[in-house]
Design a protein around this motif. Structure first.
Motif, short mmCIF file in Angstrom:
data_model
loop_
_atom_site.label_atom_id
_atom_site.label_comp_id
_atom_site.label_asym_id
_atom_site.label_seq_id
_atom_site.Cartn_x
_atom_site.Cartn_y
_atom_site.Cartn_z
N ASP A 1 -4.69 11.03 8.69
CA ASP A 1 -3.26 11.11 8.98
C ASP A 1 -2.45 11.48 7.74
O ASP A 1 -1.53 12.30 7.81
CB ASP A 1 -2.74 9.78 9.54
CG ASP A 1 -3.32 9.47 10.91
OD1 ASP A 1 -3.61 10.43 11.66
OD2 ASP A 1 -3.49 8.29 11.24
N ARG A 2 -2.75 10.85 6.61
CA ARG A 2 -2.04 11.15 5.37
C ARG A 2 -2.89 10.70 4.20
O ARG A 2 -3.87 9.97 4.36
CB ARG A 2 -0.67 10.48 5.32
CG ARG A 2 -0.67 8.97 5.49
CD ARG A 2 0.56 8.32 4.90
NE ARG A 2 0.51 8.35 3.44
CZ ARG A 2 1.35 7.67 2.66
NH1 ARG A 2 2.31 6.96 3.19
NH2 ARG A 2 1.25 7.72 1.36
N ILE A 3 -2.51 11.12 3.01
CA ILE A 3 -3.26 10.80 1.80
C ILE A 3 -2.49 9.76 1.00
O ILE A 3 -1.26 9.84 0.86
CB ILE A 3 -3.49 12.08 0.97
CG1 ILE A 3 -4.32 13.08 1.78
CG2 ILE A 3 -4.20 11.76 -0.35
CD1 ILE A 3 -4.43 14.45 1.15
N TYR A 4 -3.20 8.79 0.47
CA TYR A 4 -2.60 7.70 -0.29
C TYR A 4 -3.02 7.77 -1.76
O TYR A 4 -4.14 8.18 -2.08
CB TYR A 4 -3.03 6.35 0.28
CG TYR A 4 -2.52 6.09 1.68
CD1 TYR A 4 -1.32 5.44 1.90
CD2 TYR A 4 -3.26 6.52 2.79
CE1 TYR A 4 -0.86 5.20 3.18
CE2 TYR A 4 -2.80 6.29 4.08
CZ TYR A 4 -1.60 5.64 4.27
OH TYR A 4 -1.13 5.41 5.54
N ALA A 5 -2.14 7.33 -2.63
CA ALA A 5 -2.46 7.19 -4.05
C ALA A 5 -3.27 5.91 -4.25
O ALA A 5 -3.21 4.99 -3.41
CB ALA A 5 -1.18 7.15 -4.88
N PRO A 6 -4.02 5.80 -5.35
CA PRO A 6 -4.78 4.57 -5.60
C PRO A 6 -3.88 3.33 -5.63
O PRO A 6 -2.88 3.29 -6.35
CB PRO A 6 -5.39 4.82 -6.98
CG PRO A 6 -5.47 6.30 -7.10
CD PRO A 6 -4.26 6.82 -6.39
N GLY A 7 -4.22 2.36 -4.81
CA GLY A 7 -3.46 1.10 -4.75
C GLY A 7 -2.29 1.10 -3.79
O GLY A 7 -1.71 0.04 -3.53
N GLU A 8 -1.94 2.24 -3.24
CA GLU A 8 -0.75 2.33 -2.38
C GLU A 8 -0.90 1.48 -1.12
O GLU A 8 0.05 0.79 -0.71
CB GLU A 8 -0.48 3.78 -2.01
CG GLU A 8 0.81 3.98 -1.24
CD GLU A 8 1.11 5.43 -0.93
OE1 GLU A 8 2.15 5.71 -0.30
OE2 GLU A 8 0.29 6.31 -1.31
N ILE A 9 -2.05 1.51 -0.51
CA ILE A 9 -2.27 0.73 0.71
C ILE A 9 -2.11 -0.76 0.41
O ILE A 9 -1.53 -1.51 1.21
CB ILE A 9 -3.65 1.04 1.32
CG1 ILE A 9 -3.67 2.47 1.85
CG2 ILE A 9 -3.99 0.05 2.42
CD1 ILE A 9 -5.02 2.93 2.36
N GLU A 10 -2.61 -1.21 -0.73
CA GLU A 10 -2.48 -2.62 -1.10
C GLU A 10 -1.02 -3.01 -1.33
O GLU A 10 -0.60 -4.11 -0.96
CB GLU A 10 -3.31 -2.92 -2.35
CG GLU A 10 -4.82 -2.94 -2.12
CD GLU A 10 -5.43 -1.57 -1.96
OE1 GLU A 10 -6.55 -1.46 -1.42
OE2 GLU A 10 -4.79 -0.56 -2.37
#
Length: 358
Positions: free
Chosen positions: A314-323
């Motif tokens: 769906d989309r790309i996240y930067a490291p740690g963004e989901i947390e």
């Protein structure tokens, strides 16, 4: 399906979960540590760090570890009232002796020291010896963010990863983290282990009855398996490169502080006994303008996010963004936690005569 925030963060408990409020979890965790003789201030710090880990969604290194830590205190493996002290020090360095403490306590102090020294000199590094498991590495790396510094840390480990091309559990699964300040965006936080995952993550998949996706672990015969119950050795990500990174992290976290590599850790040093750690802080303004730095980090994150996702993403996240997204949501709604996780805390509380707050 339960309700999601930002399309990825669940804010309701699933069938196997219970929703626990952050404040209640923190209070209960502190009470448990105090019940086995940990001083109030140290018990509070342990609760803060482990609940912070849960609210980021890293349950393998959060309060799920509490019952095990309590048992280790009760059996004499871990010292509940350590005399943590600096045993070697220079202008930009220090070695902290944890006196067999809960690893979080010495690690927090060592990172504070690194930050204070870097504030004066630009870069500083500290090590910890005679420690125990230090939990989630991000807890310490992120301490540098509010001071406009880059934080880094890595821990020693018991054997658990097969070297590239091998079968045996020989290398460590070193927990490491980088934390990098940003401007309007969430800070970059790379929190990882040098194996394909943390062993605690394998345990989480086992807990939820899920299969492992991709080349995570080898079985006793050296074959890749998706069954977490058959896991014998973790695989290093990235083949030879990941295996090489593992060796370098062992030098920083094991040999440099304690002159002992994972491959030479015999039974006396297994199970995080006499663990050692490495911490570093880098003051950004020593090298460039802080505002310019943060602006460019923001631009980098935004470019990554705007890039084209492959099919099924769906989309790309930067490291740690989901947390960071989980933390923002769960501090308000409560933390979805596996029932077995919660029940293990309740059982520990019953055994110690502690009243749970949830």
């Amino acid at each position: 399906m339960h309700e999601l925030v930002n399309g990825i963060v669940p804010i309701e408990a699933g069938e196997q979960e219970r929703l626990i409020q952050v404040r209640d979890l923190r209070e209960t965790t502190q009470r448990l540590y105090e019940a086995v003789g940990v001083p109030r201030a140290d018990a509070r710090l342990m609760a803060d760090l482990q609940v912070e880990t849960d609210v980021r969604g890293v349950h393998s290194h959060g309060t799920r570890a509490v019952p095990g830590y309590l048992k280790r205190i009760q059996t004499g493996h871990t010292n509940p009232k350590p005399e943590i002290r600096v045993v070697r020090e220079g202008p930009a360095s220090a070695t902290v002796d944890g006196d067999g403490c809960l690893g979080h306590l010495a690690s927090y102090r060592a990172m504070q020291l690194a930050i204070a020294k870097a504030d004066k000199l630009g870069i500083a590094a500290t090590t910890v010896i005679n420690s125990r498991h230090y939990g989630a590495a991000a807890c310490y790396a992120t301490m540098a963010l509010d001071r406009d510094m880059i934080g880094f840390c890595v821990s020693s480990s018991s054997r658990g990863v097969a070297p590239y091309g091998g079968i045996d559990r020989l290398l460590g699964n070193h927990a490491l983290a980088y934390a990098i300040p940003a401007g309007r965006e969430y800070p970059i936080v790379l929190d990882m282990a040098t194996g394909r995952s943390a062993w605690g993550r394998v345990g989480t998949m086992r807990l939820y009855g899920r299969k492992l996706d991709g080349e995570w672990v080898l079985d006793e015969d050296g074959q890749v398996t998706d069954d977490p119950h058959r896991a014998h050795a973790l695989v290093a990500p990235g083949g030879a490169k990941g295996s090489g990174l593992n060796v370098v992290m062992d030098v920083l976290s094991g040999i440099l502080p304690f002159c002992l590599a994972t491959v030479n850790r015999e039974d006396e040093y297994q199970g995080q006994r006499r663990a050692s750690h490495f911490f570093q802080a880098i003051k950004i303004e020593t090298f460039c303008d802080v505002s310019d730095f943060k602006l460019e980090v923001d631009r980098m994150i935004q470019a990554i996010r705007a890039s084209r996702p492959k099919e099924g993403v769906d989309r790309i996240y930067a490291p740690g963004e989901i947390e960071w997204l989980k933390k923002a949501a769960w501090e308000k709604t409560g933390i979805p936690m596996h029932k077995t996780h919660v029940e293990s805390l309740e059982k520990a509380a019953e055994e110690l005569g502690v009243e749970v707050a949830f």
